[in-house]
Design a protein around this motif. Structure first.
Motif: not given
Length: 130
Positions: A23-30, A85-100, A113-116
């Motif tokens: 949150v500090d690094f990106f300046g926002e929660k999501s 199993k972890t998936t991209l939930n249908g996300a494709k190249f160029g889509d805007k996504i956010e992580f939990e 380093y980042f993890q979700a």
């Protein structure tokens, strides 16, 4: 003799992933990232510096072009807390996504380093059609 690296050499880093650091690094929660991967990429476990034929986790490449952040990896678990199993939930190249629960490990001033914890969510599909 004066240390040419100044306080960098004395800087204490945290060896744990932290939501607060992200949150500090990106300046926002999501923050909303642009997906640069076409699929989940596999990362094998290592032993004595050699890869084993066993999966450790997945990762995806994302970028944040609106803030001029170049592509970086986000590590994802093999499965969520329910065993799905972890998936991209249908996300494709160029889509805007956010992580939990995006977390960051601040290894040094230039190595982050980042993890979700779970699957990414699609915020908005890409605006340019192939």
């Amino acid at each position: 003799m004066v240390n040419p690296f100044g306080d960098l050499a004395k800087r204490k880093t945290n060896s744990n992933y932290s939501y607060e650091l992200a949150v500090d690094f990106f300046g926002e929660k999501s923050p909303k990232f642009t997906l640069v991967s076409c699929q989940l990429q596999e990362q094998n476990k290592f032993k004595d510096g050699k890869p084993l034929n066993e999966l450790a986790n997945y990762f995806v490449l994302v970028a944040w072009p609106e803030k001029m952040v170049e592509p970086f990896r986000v590590k994802l678990p093999l499965a969520d807390e329910n065993g799905e199993k972890t998936t991209l939930n249908g996300a494709k190249f160029g889509d805007k996504i956010e992580f939990e629960e995006l977390e960051m490990l601040d290894f040094s001033s230039y190595r982050k380093y980042f993890q979700a914890k779970g699957n990414p969510s699609i915020v908005s599909p890409r605006s340019i059609k192939p």
